[in-house]
Each structure stands twice: as C-alpha cells, then as structure tokens.
Design a protein around this motif. Sequence first.
Motif, PDB file in Angstrom:
ATOM      1  N   SER A   1       0.832  -1.212   0.000  1.00 17.75           N
ATOM      2  CA  SER A   1       0.000   0.000   0.000  1.00 17.75           C
ATOM      3  C   SER A   1       0.869   1.267   0.000  1.00 17.75           C
ATOM      4  O   SER A   1       0.592   2.217  -0.723  1.00 17.75           O
ATOM      5  CB  SER A   1      -0.948   0.003   1.201  1.00 17.75           C
ATOM      6  OG  SER A   1      -0.224  -0.145   2.403  1.00 17.75           O
TER       7      SER A   1
ATOM      8  N   ASN B   1     -11.167 -18.662  -2.903  1.00 12.78           N
ATOM      9  CA  ASN B   1     -12.099 -17.637  -3.376  1.00 12.78           C
ATOM     10  C   ASN B   1     -13.321 -17.675  -2.448  1.00 12.78           C
ATOM     11  O   ASN B   1     -13.373 -18.458  -1.502  1.00 12.78           O
ATOM     12  CB  ASN B   1     -12.443 -17.825  -4.859  1.00 12.78           C
ATOM     13  CG  ASN B   1     -13.078 -19.169  -5.146  1.00 12.78           C
ATOM     14  OD1 ASN B   1     -13.487 -19.884  -4.226  1.00 12.78           O
ATOM     15  ND2 ASN B   1     -13.156 -19.526  -6.408  1.00 12.78           N
TER      16      ASN B   1
ATOM     17  N   ASN C   1      -8.509 -10.276  -3.247  1.00 13.80           N
ATOM     18  CA  ASN C   1      -7.662  -9.476  -4.144  1.00 13.80           C
ATOM     19  C   ASN C   1      -8.319  -9.308  -5.522  1.00 13.80           C
ATOM     20  O   ASN C   1      -9.470  -9.706  -5.714  1.00 13.80           O
ATOM     21  CB  ASN C   1      -6.240 -10.081  -4.225  1.00 13.80           C
ATOM     22  CG  ASN C   1      -6.189 -11.391  -4.997  1.00 13.80           C
ATOM     23  OD1 ASN C   1      -7.148 -11.789  -5.653  1.00 13.80           O
ATOM     24  ND2 ASN C   1      -5.053 -12.060  -4.929  1.00 13.80           N
ATOM     25  N   SER C   2      -7.589  -8.710  -6.457  1.00 12.82           N
ATOM     26  CA  SER C   2      -8.174  -8.389  -7.766  1.00 12.82           C
ATOM     27  C   SER C   2      -8.590  -9.646  -8.540  1.00 12.82           C
ATOM     28  O   SER C   2      -9.411  -9.571  -9.448  1.00 12.82           O
ATOM     29  CB  SER C   2      -7.187  -7.570  -8.594  1.00 12.82           C
ATOM     30  OG  SER C   2      -5.993  -8.305  -8.774  1.00 12.82           O
ATOM     31  N   GLU C   3      -8.032 -10.791  -8.142  1.00 11.24           N
ATOM     32  CA  GLU C   3      -8.449 -12.069  -8.759  1.00 11.24           C
ATOM     33  C   GLU C   3      -9.559 -12.746  -7.956  1.00 11.24           C
ATOM     34  O   GLU C   3      -9.916 -13.892  -8.247  1.00 11.24           O
ATOM     35  CB  GLU C   3      -7.251 -13.021  -8.844  1.00 11.24           C
ATOM     36  CG  GLU C   3      -6.122 -12.525  -9.722  1.00 11.24           C
ATOM     37  CD  GLU C   3      -4.866 -13.389  -9.550  1.00 11.24           C
ATOM     38  OE1 GLU C   3      -4.645 -14.258 -10.407  1.00 11.24           O
ATOM     39  OE2 GLU C   3      -4.133 -13.197  -8.561  1.00 11.24           O
ATOM     40  N   GLY C   4     -10.059 -12.080  -6.917  1.00  9.25           N
ATOM     41  CA  GLY C   4     -11.121 -12.665  -6.092  1.00  9.25           C
ATOM     42  C   GLY C   4     -10.612 -13.691  -5.096  1.00  9.25           C
ATOM     43  O   GLY C   4     -11.370 -14.541  -4.627  1.00  9.25           O
TER      44      GLY C   4
ATOM     45  N   ASP D   1      -7.197  -9.302   4.926  1.00  8.84           N
ATOM     46  CA  ASP D   1      -6.735  -9.847   3.643  1.00  8.84           C
ATOM     47  C   ASP D   1      -5.960 -11.159   3.763  1.00  8.84           C
ATOM     48  O   ASP D   1      -5.316 -11.585   2.802  1.00  8.84           O
ATOM     49  CB  ASP D   1      -5.957  -8.799   2.838  1.00  8.84           C
ATOM     50  CG  ASP D   1      -4.690  -8.326   3.546  1.00  8.84           C
ATOM     51  OD1 ASP D   1      -4.367  -8.862   4.624  1.00  8.84           O
ATOM     52  OD2 ASP D   1      -4.029  -7.424   3.004  1.00  8.84           O
TER      53      ASP D   1
ATOM     54  N   LYS E   1     -11.164  -8.872   2.520  1.00  5.80           N
ATOM     55  CA  LYS E   1     -10.833  -8.254   1.230  1.00  5.80           C
ATOM     56  C   LYS E   1     -10.217  -9.312   0.341  1.00  5.80           C
ATOM     57  O   LYS E   1      -9.104  -9.779   0.603  1.00  5.80           O
ATOM     58  CB  LYS E   1      -9.816  -7.124   1.438  1.00  5.80           C
ATOM     59  CG  LYS E   1     -10.390  -5.909   2.136  1.00  5.80           C
ATOM     60  CD  LYS E   1      -9.296  -4.844   2.294  1.00  5.80           C
ATOM     61  CE  LYS E   1      -9.603  -3.953   3.495  1.00  5.80           C
ATOM     62  NZ  LYS E   1      -8.423  -3.683   4.302  1.00  5.80           N
TER      63      LYS E   1
END
Lengths: 129, 129
Positions: A53, B34, B10-13, B80, B8
Amino acid sequence: MSAYDNLKFNSEGLIPAIVQDAASGRVLMMAWMNRASLEATVSTGKTHFWSRSRKKFWMKGESSGHVQIVKYIAFDCDGDTLLIQAEQTGAACHEGYRSCFFRSFEDGGAKARVTEKQLQTPEEIYGKK
Amino acid sequence: MSAYDNLKFNSEGLIPAIVQDAASGRVLMMAWMNRASLEATVSTGKTHFWSRSRKKFWMKGESSGHVQIVKYIAFDCDGDTLLIQAEQTGAACHEGYRSCFFRSFEDGGAKARVTEKQLQTPEEIYGKK
C-alpha cells in the motif's frame, strides 16, 4: 544450491511471509517481502518487508519498537511462501494486539468475534496523529 | 456485521489462507481461497481452496485422503489473510511431508536444509503416474 534458488517471487517481485511466534507457536502476521527485504531480514536478523500500500521497504518495529528477532526461515514445497519463526517484542499488530489474527468467524461467519486482549491502543504505540 | 464483510479478496477474487495444525501449532501450508471455497470450508467443515495453477476449485484431501477438519477460522487486521486451525489427516504436503514448510534456510541462505521426515512418497499417496 542456495536456498534463494528455491524461491518464486510473484509477478510483482514479492513473496508472502508468515511470521510465527517461536515460543508460543501463535501465528502473528502475514506480510510481503521482496528480494531486498528478505536479504535484509537474513543479514540483520530482524524482519523487513515490502509494503504494497505504501510502496515502501520497512523494518517491522521501526516506528513501534515492536521488532521481530528471526530464529528460523523456512519455505514451502512450491517455494512461493515463507514461514519465519521469530521472537516478537510487544504487539505484532498495528492495532495493538499480540497477533494480527485477533478476530475469528463465529456462527458460520454470521458474526466476527474478538479473541484476544488488546495490549495497547494504536495511540499508545504510535502517538496521537 | 457478518465476518465475511471484513474480508478483502484481491483483484483475482482470492485471499490467502494459512492452515495451522490445531493440536501442535505447526504451520502446515498456505493456499488460496475464493469466496466459494471459503463458503464450502465453512459449510462442510473441511478446507476447500482455489488452485491458481490448475484454475480449479478443490477440497484438500480429495485425491490423497489427507483432509483437514476445520476447528477455527480467524482473519487478520487488514482482512486480507485467513488463519485456519485444523486437524490434519496424514501429510499436508503433496510431497509427503507433514508440513509444506519442510525446508529451511541454512548458513544465511547459502544452503537449504530438510527439517522433517518424509511420511510417504508422492507415489504412495497418489499412485504411479
């Protein structure tokens, strides 16, 4: 073959590092390292990471004093995750808990439950913002 | 607020899940989940993951019989990373070791050292290919 040759850094040049309390076995945190932070961890004996981040190289404890003294660095079968045993000073978590994993699933995920005592407030650790 | 609302992906779920032996505290593996694999883990009480290499939903132990019975699911301060305490049947590692973290840094990373006994060969677990 060097231990480094077994490691696979991801497309961003990072590898996740799990930090475990060497004495209690409590898993304290997971953070990301690049090659430079792993080398600094090895050479200084204190954990260093890469903040995704803040896009910044950092030593654990540089602001809080809550350093981690490395006892042991292992890596997994795929070479894409590190496991570090360390002696933790104070709270590993920036929220003042011993472990970052201080909340757990309850009632099949319907609720979250705090399972640890907060040792310090963030203000006590970092000062007022 | 549901425990899921804290997470959270990530961008790939995906979210990384650390699996720890509930009895010994040994960290066994780290794999990715996932939302569907986490929900299956919660509802069945057995760990399910998402394989990034095979692009496949899988239950740990579906081929090997080495299932993981979930005792506890925690998540970290940033939401995360997951930490799962489980009862492991047999070897967690597909290479036949109890833990995937069976190798460690030695001599400042100049060498790697195997720190565990192999319980079974992959051929014994999965059969000859």
